[in-house]
Write a protein that holds these residues in place. Sequence first.
Motif, short mmCIF file in Angstrom:
data_model
loop_
_atom_site.label_atom_id
_atom_site.label_comp_id
_atom_site.label_asym_id
_atom_site.label_seq_id
_atom_site.Cartn_x
_atom_site.Cartn_y
_atom_site.Cartn_z
N GLY A 405 52.48 39.67 35.63
CA GLY A 405 51.53 39.30 35.57
C GLY A 405 50.11 38.95 34.23
O GLY A 405 49.33 39.64 34.27
N TYR A 406 50.59 37.80 33.71
CA TYR A 406 50.37 37.30 32.65
C TYR A 406 49.74 35.82 32.87
O TYR A 406 49.60 35.10 33.05
N GLY A 407 48.19 36.31 31.97
CA GLY A 407 47.33 34.95 31.72
C GLY A 407 47.22 34.36 32.54
O GLY A 407 46.52 34.58 33.80
N LEU A 408 47.23 33.21 32.31
CA LEU A 408 45.98 32.10 33.36
C LEU A 408 47.71 31.60 34.90
O LEU A 408 47.00 31.52 36.04
N GLY A 409 48.93 32.56 34.23
CA GLY A 409 49.68 31.87 36.07
C GLY A 409 49.07 33.57 36.26
O GLY A 409 49.69 33.22 37.83
N TYR A 410 48.21 34.82 35.66
CA TYR A 410 48.58 35.48 36.64
C TYR A 410 47.22 35.33 37.88
O TYR A 410 47.14 35.48 38.96
N ILE A 411 46.13 34.64 37.24
CA ILE A 411 44.90 34.12 38.09
C ILE A 411 45.46 32.79 38.76
O ILE A 411 44.88 32.84 39.86
N ALA A 412 46.89 31.88 38.53
CA ALA A 412 46.82 31.60 38.89
C ALA A 412 48.31 31.60 40.47
O ALA A 412 48.01 30.91 41.52
N MET A 413 48.48 32.85 40.50
CA MET A 413 49.19 33.60 41.45
C MET A 413 48.18 34.38 42.28
O MET A 413 48.93 34.91 43.05
N ALA A 414 46.79 33.84 42.31
CA ALA A 414 45.67 35.28 43.02
C ALA A 414 45.72 36.76 42.49
O ALA A 414 45.48 36.87 43.50
N GLY A 415 46.11 37.21 40.79
CA GLY A 415 46.47 38.02 40.94
C GLY A 415 44.79 39.15 40.71
O GLY A 415 43.58 38.35 40.53
N GLY A 416 44.65 40.30 41.11
CA GLY A 416 43.48 41.17 41.32
C GLY A 416 42.67 40.42 41.62
O GLY A 416 43.24 40.12 42.80
N ARG A 417 40.96 40.70 41.50
CA ARG A 417 39.84 39.89 41.86
C ARG A 417 39.49 37.99 41.65
O ARG A 417 38.35 37.41 42.19
N SER A 418 40.74 37.62 41.01
CA SER A 418 40.50 36.39 40.43
C SER A 418 40.50 35.98 41.58
O SER A 418 39.54 34.63 41.95
N MET A 419 40.74 35.44 43.00
CA MET A 419 40.95 34.66 44.17
C MET A 419 40.22 35.67 45.57
O MET A 419 40.24 34.88 46.56
N GLY A 420 39.44 36.73 44.94
CA GLY A 420 39.59 37.23 46.13
C GLY A 420 40.07 37.48 47.18
O GLY A 420 39.63 37.25 48.44
N ALA A 421 41.20 37.54 46.84
CA ALA A 421 41.64 38.22 47.65
C ALA A 421 41.70 40.04 48.69
O ALA A 421 41.27 40.85 48.03
N ASP A 422 42.21 39.94 49.33
CA ASP A 422 41.76 40.83 50.79
C ASP A 422 42.15 42.23 50.65
O ASP A 422 41.72 43.47 50.69
N ALA A 423 43.28 42.52 49.54
CA ALA A 423 44.09 43.25 49.37
C ALA A 423 44.86 43.07 47.67
O ALA A 423 45.19 41.52 48.10
N ALA A 424 44.65 43.43 47.75
CA ALA A 424 45.74 43.23 45.07
C ALA A 424 46.55 44.55 45.41
O ALA A 424 45.57 46.07 44.74
#
Lengths: 519, 73
Positions: A405-424
């Motif tokens: 889960g690297y860099g902007l790619g991690y965020i663009a894949m909705a990793g962690g809290r970046s995109m408000g996922a219901d579960a990470a």
Amino acid sequence: MVAGRDALRMVEAARAALGDEARGAALARQRGRGKLTARERVAALLDSGSFMEVGGFATAEPDGEAGRRDGPADGVVTGTGRIDGRAVVVVAQDFSVAGGSIGRLGTTKTVHAVETATGRGLPLVMLLDGGGHRIQDGQDARSFAHASPLIRTLARASGWVPLVALMLGPGFAGPTNFAGLSDFVVMVRGLSAMGMAGPALVKAATGEEVSQEELGGAEAQAHRHGLADLAVESEAEALAAARRFLSYLPANARAPLPVLACDDPADRREEALLTLVPESRRKGFDVRLAVAGIADTGSVFELKPRHAGNMVTALARLDGRPVGILANQSLRLGGIIDAAAAEKGARFIAFCDAYGIPLVSLIDVPGFLIGPGAERSGLGRRSARLPFEWAHASVPRISVVLRKGYGLGYIAMAGGRSMGADAAFAWPGAEICAMSIEGSVDVAYRRDYEAAEDPAARRQALIEGIRARTGALRAAEGFGVDDVIDPRDTRARLIEVLRQVEGRQHGSLPPKKRAIPPI
Amino acid sequence: MAAIRVNSEMAGSIWKLLVAVGDEVDEGADLLLLESMKMEIPVAAPAAGKVAEIRVEEGETVSEGQLLLVLAR
């Protein structure tokens, strides 16, 4: 005055004249090409006996070209029917009438069909087999300046009712635009072609000589350019693909998802997932095995399987509920996200969000593509479409970091809290950080290790030092992920979350009028 | 005999050559491993054929679109 029974007999005779039996000679060429007729296609698409035709008696305008009076249904068969018992609207262009070209009443009928789909909230299936506008009709400002509202009507239907386009012959210009607006496009190898203009017009306009297949065949448009979602071997497969696609979708954006009874246990543990990720971080693995192992057995329906293979997009089911799965595929370009993968993924997110389909992101991304080639492809802007779509999505979203889960790619894949996922979640071997570990050492610590007595050893020590701080547990310590899970439990964990967050959550957006997609 | 040119899909360096001139390869067979962004990226044969020319060496840096090898069929 014609008495009731006689009048009915006349109507039935006129109806019979529309049928394939009465049009044997006109249909011989179509059959000679190995193609089904428009009516055979409609019959094969729909549940037996469910077709109800609309506008069958419409004919080509009498003021058109000589001979146009014999233009049954004005070249397009329209109506409603059922697929697996669920209502749909269907439009089938008839190549045997003036090459399937779009005449005036045919256009009116098609607009009517789109409006019927929109008004009733039903999927629209277009069986396209024609050459676009009738040149003879169109080269007259008196008719052409009017310009049909068809494309506007289709564009406005987008995101409200599922739009399916099966390209079952040449479909250059107009039909290609219909495909561009559709949610699911299928081509048949050797039979279908589409593009902005066919080979004859290309040669006349630019002098370029190119075959129809090379210009707009399935290999070009489905695999290279990604305009079509699927290339299949036969018309029967194309019709089956449309039925399958619709089985995952609601009738419209506000209708419930079609949930099926599921006999695959929710707590089934897929043992193979434990050893799926290779020891070496440099080596690829087939992420489709993860998708297949997690989803209900036999439920995975991959879209654009041979276009931008570095981003896998698939419809599937979890405990009978439809889901959309995005996954980075390390076997293709190392899973790096390039412009094609960004567009494929972003469009898939928008599509799933439109129809209320929960999204699962399986992350193994070394980053976005970098370098002059990446910049030339417009990746700076195109890359932003992924987070743009995630940020506007209201469907349940779950991310699982399988490995990188690297860099902007991690965020663009909705990793962690970046995109408000219901579960990470993260698998135990996950590695989450801002950039490749070796890369960061070479950029930030080069002077440090070059000054050391043994530069290589120092560099390796620095790499190991950073690696120790990028693991899954460390991510959970910082509460970047909810939990580090046993890969074998992924299915059970996803299903339980989806049971709990069923439905949409409209987080509050600023009071804007509309969003502006980066591309 | 048709020549099939295999170009690099991305910039990187040649990590490992997996075939030699004269080898017969099937469609989809890995021809070489490219190293880019710390990943080993296999370059597969777009069609079956015989390796006619290899234009790169191990360790060499290649750019996007650069010709890597030629297959004949």
